[in-house]
Design an enzyme around this catalytic site. Structure first.
Site, PDB file in Angstrom:
ATOM      1  N   GLY A  66      39.801  18.144  -4.972  1.00  0.00           N
ATOM      2  CA  GLY A  66      38.866  18.685  -5.952  1.00  0.00           C
ATOM      3  C   GLY A  66      39.443  18.845  -7.349  1.00  0.00           C
ATOM      4  N   TYR A  82      34.012   7.343  -5.676  1.00  0.00           N
ATOM      5  CA  TYR A  82      32.623   7.707  -5.387  1.00  0.00           C
ATOM      6  C   TYR A  82      31.672   6.814  -6.189  1.00  0.00           C
ATOM      7  CZ  TYR A  82      34.995  11.831  -3.552  1.00  0.00           C
ATOM      8  OH  TYR A  82      35.827  12.677  -2.869  1.00  0.00           O
ATOM      9  N   GLU A  89      45.107  17.142  -1.031  1.00  0.00           N
ATOM     10  CA  GLU A  89      44.430  15.900  -0.645  1.00  0.00           C
ATOM     11  C   GLU A  89      43.364  15.522  -1.663  1.00  0.00           C
ATOM     12  OE1 GLU A  89      43.134  16.880   3.357  1.00  0.00           O
ATOM     13  OE2 GLU A  89      41.539  18.169   2.582  1.00  0.00           O
ATOM     14  N   CYS A 131      13.388  -0.850 -10.000  1.00  0.00           N
ATOM     15  CA  CYS A 131      12.065  -0.415 -10.446  1.00  0.00           C
ATOM     16  C   CYS A 131      11.891   1.064 -10.149  1.00  0.00           C
ATOM     17  CB  CYS A 131      10.996  -1.240  -9.749  1.00  0.00           C
ATOM     18  SG  CYS A 131      11.279  -2.995  -9.971  1.00  0.00           S
ATOM     19  N   GLY A 167      41.037  13.101  -4.013  1.00  0.00           N
ATOM     20  CA  GLY A 167      40.433  11.780  -3.916  1.00  0.00           C
ATOM     21  C   GLY A 167      40.131  11.282  -5.319  1.00  0.00           C
ATOM     22  N   ARG A 168      39.088  11.870  -5.907  1.00  0.00           N
ATOM     23  CA  ARG A 168      38.582  11.429  -7.210  1.00  0.00           C
ATOM     24  C   ARG A 168      39.673  11.334  -8.275  1.00  0.00           C
ATOM     25  NH1 ARG A 168      33.184  11.945  -8.776  1.00  0.00           N
ATOM     26  NH2 ARG A 168      32.840  13.514  -7.160  1.00  0.00           N
TER      27      ARG A 168
HETATM   28  C1  LIG Z   1      36.011  15.196  -0.351  1.00  0.00           C
HETATM   29  C2  LIG Z   1      37.180  15.928   0.158  1.00  0.00           C
HETATM   30  C3  LIG Z   1      38.398  15.862  -0.520  1.00  0.00           C
HETATM   31  C4  LIG Z   1      38.575  15.121  -1.827  1.00  0.00           C
HETATM   32  O1  LIG Z   1      37.851  15.713  -2.851  1.00  0.00           O
HETATM   33  P1  LIG Z   1      38.005  15.155  -4.365  1.00  0.00           P
HETATM   34  O2  LIG Z   1      37.021  15.962  -5.133  1.00  0.00           O
HETATM   35  O3  LIG Z   1      37.653  13.702  -4.323  1.00  0.00           O
HETATM   36  O4  LIG Z   1      39.408  15.380  -4.782  1.00  0.00           O
HETATM   37  C5  LIG Z   1      39.487  16.500   0.042  1.00  0.00           C
HETATM   38  N1  LIG Z   1      39.371  17.188   1.214  1.00  0.00           N
HETATM   39  C6  LIG Z   1      38.196  17.278   1.883  1.00  0.00           C
HETATM   40  C7  LIG Z   1      38.146  18.041   3.152  1.00  0.00           C
HETATM   41  C8  LIG Z   1      37.066  16.663   1.377  1.00  0.00           C
HETATM   42  O5  LIG Z   1      35.913  16.766   2.031  1.00  0.00           O
END
Ligand SMILES: *Cc1c(COP(=O)(O)O)cnc(C)c1O
Length: 400
Positions: free
Chosen positions: A234, A378, A270, A348, A272-273
């Site tokens: 996050g 994403y 952990e 459309c 992601g984004r």
């Molecule tokens: C989606 C998710 C993440 C990654 O979140 P980001 O906002 O992409 O960093 C990490 N841990 C869990 C459990 C998630 O569901």
């Protein structure tokens, strides 16, 4: 856009657009810088759901300690793409089939979401009496960002399908520790929490401190050693300011202080984004420019069925223009002349908007190329590809 991306997109034929272009060299560099900012006792996992493309997973392998997967599909896919990598298996509603597959795959960490899931996991393991797995309890804790705002934003601690309420986590600890019935094949290693998204480093640290503090107290109350705490992902990505970056150095320094107060603890994050957003571009061209009741609209090849990010988040996707000077047609070339334009796709539906009333579109002409930036997370994998049956984009991986 990077030079290699610019050259690559300029060389594509119009029918090769739209295209996703990834700069894997840039991704490796970014991930290495993130890793370097973190102390040794912080493990970096990549949340595969942000972008599970195999070349992206492979490019990250040198910088990450493992991957977080949240379904049987992701588990099989990530295993195949990066076979040696440790996996953490999370997500609500794991099926018995997924659990069996993950046990067979030798998953490194289990993020257990409910009491029933502990029982389900134990039932699968009972078939293999010699197998022991490592468990983190995923908890849904009330925490605040500690911001100096009068109203501190409460994260977690609200009703969601994710994780265990604090009292249910206590019940799970009792099942796993002491003479608890499930402790023989399930080893409780610590706690997992993913409570917020879009937080800057200071707020992330405030949340991490509260998760660790709560976990340490839980371990103390029940007399189990707290080996690990995963404080989730996050980390903020600012689509309004493409040059801004999460302050990994400040975050790493803060985590080092936190670890200083908890010798023997391993922390895990952990994201992601914040790892992959910046390494991907969605490149396309302007098909038409039209004035509608006083406003300019530029219609591009493709749209939100390929890049759903701006529609789901309700933002304007940042973009850069690659001008194409050639205009081979005998008719006038439509162009944006009102100082701004809305960039729409070919669907459309009025929801197919990639960027609204964007000043960066002033002067944009039909056949100019547009590269939507921050399209590495994403993006394609959350989009509704089949809607209206337009062709799929191409995929290009540079710097491999
Ligand atoms: C989606 C998710 C993440 C990654 O979140 P980001 O906002 O992409 O960093 C990490 N841990 C869990 C459990 C998630 O569901």
């Amino acid at each position: 856009m990077t030079e290699s991306v610019r050259w690559h997109v300029a060389a594509l034929a119009t029918d090769e657009l739209p295209a996703y272009v990834y700069d894997l060299a840039k991704l490796r560099e970014h991930a290495a810088a993130v890793r370097a900012a973190l102390p040794d006792r912080v493990e970096l996992y990549y949340a595969a759901k942000a972008n599970p493309e195999a070349p992206v997973l492979a490019a990250l392998r040198g910088a990450v300690d493992g991957y977080e997967v949240s379904s049987g599909g992701e588990l099989a896919h990530v295993r195949a793409a990066v076979p040696d990598a440790p996996l953490a298996f999370g997500g609500p509603g794991k099926t018995p089939t997924e659990i069996a597959a993950a046990v067979a795959a030798g998953v490194h960490r289990w993020h257990v979401e409910s009491e029933q899931e502990l029982h389900r996991l134990a039932a699968v393991l009972a078939q293999q009496p010699d197998t022991v797995v490592d468990v983190l309890l995923r908890v849904n804790l009330p925490v605040s960002t500690g911001a100096l705002d009068a109203v501190a934003l409460a994260m977690g601690g609200r009703p969601t399908p994710f994780g265990l309420d604090p009292d249910r986590a206590e019940a799970c600890v009792r099942l796993l520790t002491g003479d608890g019935p499930l402790g023989r094949q399930l080893r409780l290693r610590g706690v997992h929490a993913h409570l917020a998204s879009g937080l800057a480093a200071t707020e992330q640290l405030a949340v991490a401190e509260q998760i660790v503090g709560w976990s340490a107290a839980l371990a103390e109350r029940h007399g189990f050693p707290l080996d690990e705490v995963n404080v989730g992902g996050g980390m903020a990505v600012d689509y309004e300011d493409p040059a801004a970056r999460f302050d990994w150095t400040a975050f790493g320094d803060g985590l080092a202080k936190l670890l200083g107060a908890h010798p023997g603890l391993t922390l895990r994050i952990e994201p992601g984004r914040a790892l992959t957003a910046y390494c991907g571009w969605y490149a396309t061209e302007v098909l038409d420019v039209k004035r509608s009741h006083g406003e300019d609209f530029a219609v591009v090849r493709g749209g939100t069925h390929h890049l759903r990010t701006p529609a789901t988040r309700g933002h304007s996707q940042p973009f850069e223009v690659l001008p194409v000077d050639a205009w081979p047609h005998p008719w006038p070339r439509p162009a944006v002349t009102t100082g701004r334009a809305t960039l729409a796709g070919q669907l459309c539906t009025p929801k197919d908007v990639l960027a609204r009333a964007a000043e960066g579109a002033n002067g944009l002409r039909t056949a100019d190329r547009v590269l939507f930036t921050m399209a590495g997370a994403y993006a394609w994998n959350i989009s509704h590809h089949e809607f209206l049956m337009h062709p799929r984009p191409g995929f290009h991986y540079l710097g491999d």
